[in-house]
Design a protein around this motif. Structure first.
Motif, PDB file in Angstrom:
ATOM      1  N   GLY A 174       0.808  -1.212   0.000  1.00 48.06           N
ATOM      2  CA  GLY A 174       0.000   0.000   0.000  1.00 48.06           C
ATOM      3  C   GLY A 174       0.842   1.263   0.000  1.00 48.06           C
ATOM      4  N   LYS A 175       2.046   1.176   0.570  1.00 47.51           N
ATOM      5  CA  LYS A 175       2.931   2.338   0.606  1.00 47.51           C
ATOM      6  C   LYS A 175       3.772   2.455  -0.656  1.00 47.51           C
ATOM      7  N   LEU A 176       3.715   1.443  -1.503  1.00 42.29           N
ATOM      8  CA  LEU A 176       4.478   1.462  -2.750  1.00 42.29           C
ATOM      9  C   LEU A 176       3.500   1.538  -3.916  1.00 42.29           C
ATOM     10  N   GLU A 177       3.167   2.735  -4.281  1.00 45.68           N
ATOM     11  CA  GLU A 177       2.203   2.918  -5.365  1.00 45.68           C
ATOM     12  C   GLU A 177       2.911   2.703  -6.698  1.00 45.68           C
ATOM     13  N   GLY A 178       2.611   1.595  -7.332  1.00 51.22           N
ATOM     14  CA  GLY A 178       3.298   1.250  -8.565  1.00 51.22           C
ATOM     15  C   GLY A 178       2.477   1.544  -9.807  1.00 51.22           C
ATOM     16  N   ALA A 179       3.164   1.536 -10.932  1.00 54.50           N
ATOM     17  CA  ALA A 179       2.503   1.685 -12.234  1.00 54.50           C
ATOM     18  C   ALA A 179       2.290   0.279 -12.783  1.00 54.50           C
ATOM     19  N   MET A 180       1.246  -0.373 -12.311  1.00 54.40           N
ATOM     20  CA  MET A 180       1.076  -1.787 -12.616  1.00 54.40           C
ATOM     21  C   MET A 180       0.733  -2.044 -14.083  1.00 54.40           C
ATOM     22  N   GLU A 181       0.318  -0.996 -14.801  1.00 55.44           N
ATOM     23  CA  GLU A 181       0.072  -1.174 -16.232  1.00 55.44           C
ATOM     24  C   GLU A 181       1.386  -1.303 -17.007  1.00 55.44           C
ATOM     25  N   ALA A 182       2.513  -1.017 -16.323  1.00 52.42           N
ATOM     26  CA  ALA A 182       3.820  -1.146 -16.976  1.00 52.42           C
ATOM     27  C   ALA A 182       4.413  -2.537 -16.810  1.00 52.42           C
ATOM     28  N   VAL A 183       3.738  -3.385 -16.057  1.00 51.37           N
ATOM     29  CA  VAL A 183       4.247  -4.729 -15.770  1.00 51.37           C
ATOM     30  C   VAL A 183       3.930  -5.672 -16.929  1.00 51.37           C
ATOM     31  N   PHE A 184       4.804  -6.632 -17.150  1.00 54.96           N
ATOM     32  CA  PHE A 184       4.596  -7.617 -18.214  1.00 54.96           C
ATOM     33  C   PHE A 184       3.234  -8.291 -18.050  1.00 54.96           C
ATOM     34  N   GLU A 185       2.538  -8.422 -19.162  1.00 52.67           N
ATOM     35  CA  GLU A 185       1.212  -9.036 -19.237  1.00 52.67           C
ATOM     36  C   GLU A 185       0.140  -8.220 -18.527  1.00 52.67           C
ATOM     37  N   SER A 186       0.354  -6.922 -18.400  1.00 56.62           N
ATOM     38  CA  SER A 186      -0.702  -6.070 -17.857  1.00 56.62           C
ATOM     39  C   SER A 186      -1.837  -5.984 -18.874  1.00 56.62           C
ATOM     40  N   PHE A 187      -2.994  -5.553 -18.414  1.00 49.92           N
ATOM     41  CA  PHE A 187      -4.158  -5.486 -19.298  1.00 49.92           C
ATOM     42  C   PHE A 187      -3.919  -4.539 -20.470  1.00 49.92           C
ATOM     43  N   SER A 188      -3.228  -3.436 -20.213  1.00 53.16           N
ATOM     44  CA  SER A 188      -3.008  -2.451 -21.276  1.00 53.16           C
ATOM     45  C   SER A 188      -2.087  -2.977 -22.372  1.00 53.16           C
ATOM     46  N   ASP A 189      -1.312  -4.016 -22.058  1.00 48.70           N
ATOM     47  CA  ASP A 189      -0.396  -4.589 -23.052  1.00 48.70           C
ATOM     48  C   ASP A 189      -0.894  -5.923 -23.600  1.00 48.70           C
ATOM     49  N   ARG A 190      -2.168  -6.181 -23.435  1.00 48.52           N
ATOM     50  CA  ARG A 190      -2.699  -7.501 -23.786  1.00 48.52           C
ATOM     51  C   ARG A 190      -2.554  -7.835 -25.272  1.00 48.52           C
ATOM     52  N   ASP A 191      -2.487  -6.811 -26.118  1.00 48.63           N
ATOM     53  CA  ASP A 191      -2.418  -7.065 -27.563  1.00 48.63           C
ATOM     54  C   ASP A 191      -1.002  -6.973 -28.121  1.00 48.63           C
ATOM     55  N   GLU A 192      -0.020  -6.722 -27.251  1.00 46.07           N
ATOM     56  CA  GLU A 192       1.360  -6.608 -27.728  1.00 46.07           C
ATOM     57  C   GLU A 192       1.892  -7.981 -28.142  1.00 46.07           C
ATOM     58  N   VAL A 193       2.690  -7.994 -29.206  1.00 47.87           N
ATOM     59  CA  VAL A 193       3.131  -9.266 -29.782  1.00 47.87           C
ATOM     60  C   VAL A 193       4.467  -9.703 -29.192  1.00 47.87           C
ATOM     61  N   GLN A 194       4.760 -10.987 -29.352  1.00 52.75           N
ATOM     62  CA  GLN A 194       6.049 -11.559 -28.996  1.00 52.75           C
ATOM     63  C   GLN A 194       6.667 -12.165 -30.252  1.00 52.75           C
ATOM     64  N   CYS A 195       7.896 -12.595 -30.148  1.00 57.54           N
ATOM     65  CA  CYS A 195       8.584 -13.160 -31.313  1.00 57.54           C
ATOM     66  C   CYS A 195       7.855 -14.400 -31.817  1.00 57.54           C
ATOM     67  N   LEU A 196       7.760 -14.522 -33.122  1.00 61.26           N
ATOM     68  CA  LEU A 196       7.181 -15.725 -33.703  1.00 61.26           C
ATOM     69  C   LEU A 196       8.091 -16.913 -33.416  1.00 61.26           C
ATOM     70  N   GLN A 197       7.481 -18.055 -33.256  1.00 62.17           N
ATOM     71  CA  GLN A 197       8.260 -19.255 -32.958  1.00 62.17           C
ATOM     72  C   GLN A 197       9.276 -19.512 -34.075  1.00 62.17           C
ATOM     73  N   GLY A 198      10.510 -19.761 -33.678  1.00 61.05           N
ATOM     74  CA  GLY A 198      11.564 -20.038 -34.643  1.00 61.05           C
ATOM     75  C   GLY A 198      12.322 -18.813 -35.103  1.00 61.05           C
ATOM     76  N   THR A 199      11.933 -17.626 -34.614  1.00 58.56           N
ATOM     77  CA  THR A 199      12.639 -16.396 -34.997  1.00 58.56           C
ATOM     78  C   THR A 199      13.457 -15.880 -33.822  1.00 58.56           C
ATOM     79  N   ARG A 200      14.499 -15.164 -34.124  1.00 57.22           N
ATOM     80  CA  ARG A 200      15.407 -14.569 -33.133  1.00 57.22           C
ATOM     81  C   ARG A 200      15.946 -15.612 -32.143  1.00 57.22           C
ATOM     82  N   THR A 201      16.023 -16.844 -32.574  1.00 51.18           N
ATOM     83  CA  THR A 201      16.370 -17.933 -31.653  1.00 51.18           C
ATOM     84  C   THR A 201      17.768 -17.777 -31.057  1.00 51.18           C
ATOM     85  N   GLU A 202      18.730 -17.358 -31.871  1.00 48.93           N
ATOM     86  CA  GLU A 202      20.103 -17.245 -31.377  1.00 48.93           C
ATOM     87  C   GLU A 202      20.213 -16.171 -30.302  1.00 48.93           C
ATOM     88  N   LEU A 203      19.589 -15.014 -30.552  1.00 51.39           N
ATOM     89  CA  LEU A 203      19.631 -13.926 -29.575  1.00 51.39           C
ATOM     90  C   LEU A 203      18.878 -14.302 -28.299  1.00 51.39           C
TER      91      LEU A 203
END
Length: 334
Positions: free
Chosen positions: A160-189
């Motif tokens: 309660g004393k740590l007011e965070g920006a929870m919409e900035a957290v991974f898998e927050s509701f605001s980021d629900r439509d953001e994409v990730q790497c397609l399977q088989g791409t960027r594998t080395e990195l």
């Protein structure tokens, strides 16, 4: 059978033990040659009665319905009740002998032989032990439950004393439509990043740089997903220009600390102390927040020899932080 049924059965046994104690008292007064045996039985019955009274109080408490061990004792209680009724019937002198006592004739005789008495007392101790065990198990469960509830309350106070920006957290509701790497791409990195994350001997910061639009955020989300799946994700913050608290660093450290405390509960006392010592710490400079809310609690754990498990913090789009960017601070930690 629920706790209320158990409680009702316990009451019946308590009442019966009272009757038997009274009968024993009558024998002690009138049968001199068996007083030691009678007194031994009376003490055993009284001990059982005390345990049953404690059990009844526990079952009648507000937590009665949540006492799995004690509430399943009905079969034992019924067996005990049956044995005590048989004992009462054997000890009850009957109307004829009661009448003889009234006119002054001593005709009362102790009805239990020594071997029989030993068997009765052994059974009473068996019942008492089973009831005591149930009491101990459920009382311990209640203590643990209270401790856990207290811990949750303290945790909520910290958060309660740590007011965070929870919409900035991974898998927050605001980021629900953001994409990730397609399977088989960027594998080395991606493999290179995961190998770094799981190797304690590596440098503390993996800095992914690139031109705008080259997919760094997509890679960050993919890495966060992999870390979360492997239980290595400690915290995350995805900056985004023009998106309220995500566009600046004001709630950067509170957001990270909230997540880290949920993962590593040992951090909470030190973080709580920092908040108590300086209630305005979350409005201070990023360096001061870093040192007091993150660095010092981690150093304290290390001094105690309680190093937390590896946790990776994913920070994305530092270039979209409007002002007071953590990048300078992170540069010095690299």
């Amino acid at each position: 059978m629920d706790a209320l049924s158990s409680a009702a059965s316990v009451i019946a046994v308590i009442q019966l033990t009272g009757s038997i104690v009274k009968l024993c008292g009558g024998y002690i007064q009138e049968v001199k040659d068996a007083r030691d045996e009678i007194f031994t039985l009376q003490q055993a019955i009284t001990g059982l009665q005390g345990t049953l009274q404690d059990l009844h109080k526990l079952l009648q408490s507000n937590d009665g319905l949540a006492l799995p061990t004690s509430s399943r004792l009905v079969s034992n209680i019924i067996d005990c009740l049956s044995d005590l009724r048989a004992l009462e019937a054997k000890l009850d002198p009957g109307k004829g002998k009661k009448l003889m006592r009234k006119v002054g004739l001593r005709a009362l005789k102790w009805p239990l032989k020594r071997a029989e008495l030993e068997g009765v007392i052994q059974n009473l101790e068996k019942y008492k032990s089973s009831f005591i065990f149930s009491l101990q198990v459920d009382q311990t469960s209640l203590i643990v439950s209270v401790a856990q509830n207290t811990d949750r309350i303290n945790q909520n106070m910290d958060l309660g004393k740590l007011e965070g920006a929870m919409e900035a957290v991974f898998e927050s509701f605001s980021d629900r439509d953001e994409v990730q790497c397609l399977q088989g791409t960027r594998t080395e990195l991606l493999q290179q990043i995961m190998e770094w994350a799981m190797s304690p001997s590596q440098k503390s910061i993996f800095w992914l740089k690139g031109m705008a639009g080259t997919g760094k955020s997509t890679i960050s989300r993919t890495v966060a997903r992999s870390l979360q799946d492997s239980n290595y994700l400690g915290a995350s913050f995805f900056f985004k220009r023009g998106e309220g608290d995500r566009g600046n660093a004001k709630k950067f450290f509170p957001t990270l600390i909230r997540q880290l405390m949920l993962r590593t509960s040992e951090l909470r006392p030190s973080v709580q102390k920092a908040l108590d010592d300086d209630p305005d710490i979350t409005s201070k400079s990023l360096r001061e927040q870093f040192e007091k809310l993150l660095l010092q609690p981690l150093v304290y754990l290390d001094q105690l020899g309680r190093q937390p498990r590896t946790a990776v913090i994913v920070i994305d789009a530092l270039d979209e932080c409007k002002s007071d960017s953590p990048s300078d601070l992170l540069d010095k930690q690299a």
